[in-house]
Design a protein around this motif. Structure first.
Motif, PDB file in Angstrom:
ATOM      1  N   HIS A  44      -1.429 -11.320  -1.675  1.00 53.29           N
ATOM      2  CA  HIS A  44      -2.381 -10.325  -2.177  1.00 53.29           C
ATOM      3  C   HIS A  44      -1.662  -9.342  -3.100  1.00 53.29           C
ATOM      4  O   HIS A  44      -1.350  -8.215  -2.680  1.00 53.29           O
ATOM      5  CB  HIS A  44      -2.966  -9.507  -1.003  1.00 53.29           C
ATOM      6  N   VAL A  66      -0.237  -5.061   2.459  1.00 53.04           N
ATOM      7  CA  VAL A  66      -0.678  -5.947   1.388  1.00 53.04           C
ATOM      8  C   VAL A  66       0.568  -6.401   0.621  1.00 53.04           C
ATOM      9  O   VAL A  66       1.295  -5.581   0.057  1.00 53.04           O
ATOM     10  CB  VAL A  66      -1.655  -5.192   0.453  1.00 53.04           C
ATOM     11  N   GLU A  92      -2.850  -5.301  10.257  1.00 59.33           N
ATOM     12  CA  GLU A  92      -3.448  -6.382   9.466  1.00 59.33           C
ATOM     13  C   GLU A  92      -2.444  -6.775   8.381  1.00 59.33           C
ATOM     14  O   GLU A  92      -1.963  -5.905   7.639  1.00 59.33           O
ATOM     15  CB  GLU A  92      -4.747  -5.883   8.837  1.00 59.33           C
ATOM     16  N   THR A 135      -9.671  -8.332  -3.277  1.00 65.18           N
ATOM     17  CA  THR A 135     -10.754  -7.402  -2.962  1.00 65.18           C
ATOM     18  C   THR A 135     -10.261  -5.952  -2.936  1.00 65.18           C
ATOM     19  O   THR A 135      -9.093  -5.683  -3.216  1.00 65.18           O
ATOM     20  CB  THR A 135     -11.422  -7.800  -1.612  1.00 65.18           C
ATOM     21  N   GLY A 161      -7.965   4.057  -1.806  1.00 65.40           N
ATOM     22  CA  GLY A 161      -7.692   2.663  -1.457  1.00 65.40           C
ATOM     23  C   GLY A 161      -6.893   1.950  -2.530  1.00 65.40           C
ATOM     24  O   GLY A 161      -6.354   2.575  -3.448  1.00 65.40           O
ATOM     25  N   THR A 202      -2.951  -1.703   7.262  1.00 61.91           N
ATOM     26  CA  THR A 202      -2.972  -3.000   6.582  1.00 61.91           C
ATOM     27  C   THR A 202      -1.756  -3.058   5.662  1.00 61.91           C
ATOM     28  O   THR A 202      -1.479  -2.097   4.941  1.00 61.91           O
ATOM     29  CB  THR A 202      -4.245  -3.133   5.706  1.00 61.91           C
ATOM     30  N   VAL A 216      -2.983   1.901   3.993  1.00 60.40           N
ATOM     31  CA  VAL A 216      -2.576   0.647   3.358  1.00 60.40           C
ATOM     32  C   VAL A 216      -1.123   0.803   2.925  1.00 60.40           C
ATOM     33  O   VAL A 216      -0.755   1.784   2.275  1.00 60.40           O
ATOM     34  CB  VAL A 216      -3.455   0.296   2.136  1.00 60.40           C
ATOM     35  N   TYR A 263      -9.525  -2.471  -0.724  1.00 63.86           N
ATOM     36  CA  TYR A 263      -9.248  -2.000   0.637  1.00 63.86           C
ATOM     37  C   TYR A 263      -9.285  -0.494   0.654  1.00 63.86           C
ATOM     38  O   TYR A 263      -8.546   0.156  -0.086  1.00 63.86           O
ATOM     39  CB  TYR A 263      -7.872  -2.491   1.116  1.00 63.86           C
ATOM     40  N   GLU A 264     -10.141   0.019   1.504  1.00 60.15           N
ATOM     41  CA  GLU A 264     -10.298   1.469   1.622  1.00 60.15           C
ATOM     42  C   GLU A 264      -9.127   2.047   2.419  1.00 60.15           C
ATOM     43  O   GLU A 264      -8.651   1.409   3.362  1.00 60.15           O
ATOM     44  CB  GLU A 264     -11.602   1.702   2.387  1.00 60.15           C
ATOM     45  N   LYS A 303      -6.925   5.472   8.152  1.00 66.46           N
ATOM     46  CA  LYS A 303      -6.699   4.124   7.606  1.00 66.46           C
ATOM     47  C   LYS A 303      -5.540   4.188   6.604  1.00 66.46           C
ATOM     48  O   LYS A 303      -5.574   5.014   5.676  1.00 66.46           O
ATOM     49  CB  LYS A 303      -7.932   3.644   6.852  1.00 66.46           C
TER      50      LYS A 303
END
Ligand code: FAD
Length: 361
Positions: free
Chosen positions: A169, A29, A164, A189, A183, A27, A4, A191-192, A2
């Protein structure tokens, strides 16, 4: 894995696309809207402005990108349906100082770069729209892209590869567990992630300060103006006295740029508008007859030596940087992402990583 990516400019989006194509769950952000900052504001010249004045570290990345950009553009068009308008319009450098000409031609010969030298008569014959008497060096293979279209294309490609994409954000915290990145937290919120890549352009120092890391990347404002001419009236990217003119395919002509230390102030000024229009209309008198259509500014992410940081952050396992590309983020982007992928994937490196580390000598 995963991942970010912090920041949705060109570096963030291209990094995300590439990581996703390699199988990571990615993801991005972004604090505002995607691709609205420096990457949008830039000129899209696929070369440093006077490459012979740049370090080997910058030129190595630029040369790799120049070689592989056409392939990337073809893939992006297929993936997104949006054409970033890669155009080999050539870069014409107007220069009367013999020492500079010698430096430029020596550099070009060493790098096997094609060029054509024009005396004032040849220049007037080839480029009849240019005012005054100049000597010129033409680098016919240098290309450009149209930044907003490149961003749209990469963004669309990211969507289709399953990245994503989270706009509005702002990242407020980088989270780690005894030095292992786990994360990020945004205003919305947590995010891991196993890997976090910071691509926050001129804001990178602010992000890294969240971990009390002192990274030297500062904003340097650049203003540009744009005219609308007939298609093909101005043919080549033209450089003189550290200013330039970039003709787009549809007749729009960009003129840049200023270099201003104004912190995070992105406003435009009358003084810069006059400076840029005096330059452009002196160089290409045909521009005196057309209106300035648009005037804008962007914040370049400047590292102290102009070389980007493309590296892991030693104290934090899983934390990487791809930021600080200063005046060359578009041309260096493709190669920078290649090096980032090599580093994250722990595979043979396409480039010597040392010049792009935080603790480079
Ligand atoms: C006038 C001008 C002309 C230029 N001309 C050229 C050129 O001809 N050729 C060339 O190669 N380069 C050029 N450049 C340089 C190039 O545009 C930049 O080096 C490059 O765009 C940097 O890309 P980036 O993705 O690192 O930064 P950006 O595009 O600025 O993206 C960084 C992103 O991070 C986001 N962000 C910041 N903080 C946070 C947070 N807390 N949380 C989430 N997201 C955050 C920002 O909102 C932004 O979208 C020019 C630049 C300017 C300004």
């Amino acid at each position: 894995m995963k991942v970010v990516v912090v920041g949705g400019g060109l570096l963030g989006l291209l990094s995300a696309r590439a990581l996703s194509r390699e199988g990571a769950k990615v993801t991005v952000v972004e604090q505002g809207d995607f691709g609205q900052e420096s990457s949008w504001a830039g000129g899209g010249i696929l070369s440093p402005l006077y490459p012979w004045n740049y370090s080997k570290a910058v030129n190595d990345l630029a040369a790799w990108s120049q070689r592989y950009y056409p392939e990337l553009i073809e893939q992006l068009i297929l993936e997104s349906g949006v054409d970033p308008e890669w155009t080999p319009s050539g870069m014409l450098v107007l220069e009367d100082d013999q020492d500079q000409i010698t430096k430029a031609t020596t550099w070009a010969n060493q790098r096997d770069m094609n060029y054509i030298e024009w005396d004032p008569q040849a220049l007037a014959e080839h480029e009849s729209e240019i005012g005054g008497e100049h000597r010129g060096l033409l680098f016919p293979e240098i290309a450009q892209v149209r930044n907003p279209r490149l961003l749209k294309s990469v963004l669309e490609s990211c969507k289709r590869t399953g990245v994503e994409l989270l706009a509005n954000h702002p990242v407020t915290e980088l989270i780690h567990n005894e030095g292992q990145i786990s994360g990020i937290r945004s205003n919305q919120t947590f995010y891991e992630a196993d890997v976090v890549v910071v691509c926050a352009g001129a804001w990178t120092a602010k992000i890294m300060a969240m971990l009390e890391q002192d990274i030297q990347i500062r904003p340097v404002r650049g203003q540009m103006i744009m005219y609308r001419t007939e298609v093909g009236q101005i043919k080549r990217i033209t450089l003189m006295d550290d200013h330039y003119v970039i003709p787009r395919r549809d007749g729009r002509v960009l003129v840049g740029s200023t270099m201003e230390e104004t912190e995070f102030d992105k406003s435009t000024t009358e003084q810069a508008r006059k400076q840029l229009s005096d330059f452009a209309e002196g160089l290409y008198p045909c521009l005196q007859k057309v209106e300035i259509e648009r005037h804008w500014a962007g914040l370049r992410p400047a590292s102290p030596d102009g070389i980007p940081y493309i590296c892991s952050v030693p104290q934090y396992e899983g934390l990487f940087l791809n930021a600080g590309h200063f005046r060359n983020g578009v041309v260096l982007a493709h190669a920078s992402v290649q090096l980032l992928l090599d580093l994250i994937g722990k595979r043979p490196l396409t480039f010597d990583p040392e010049p792009y580390q935080l603790d480079r000598s």
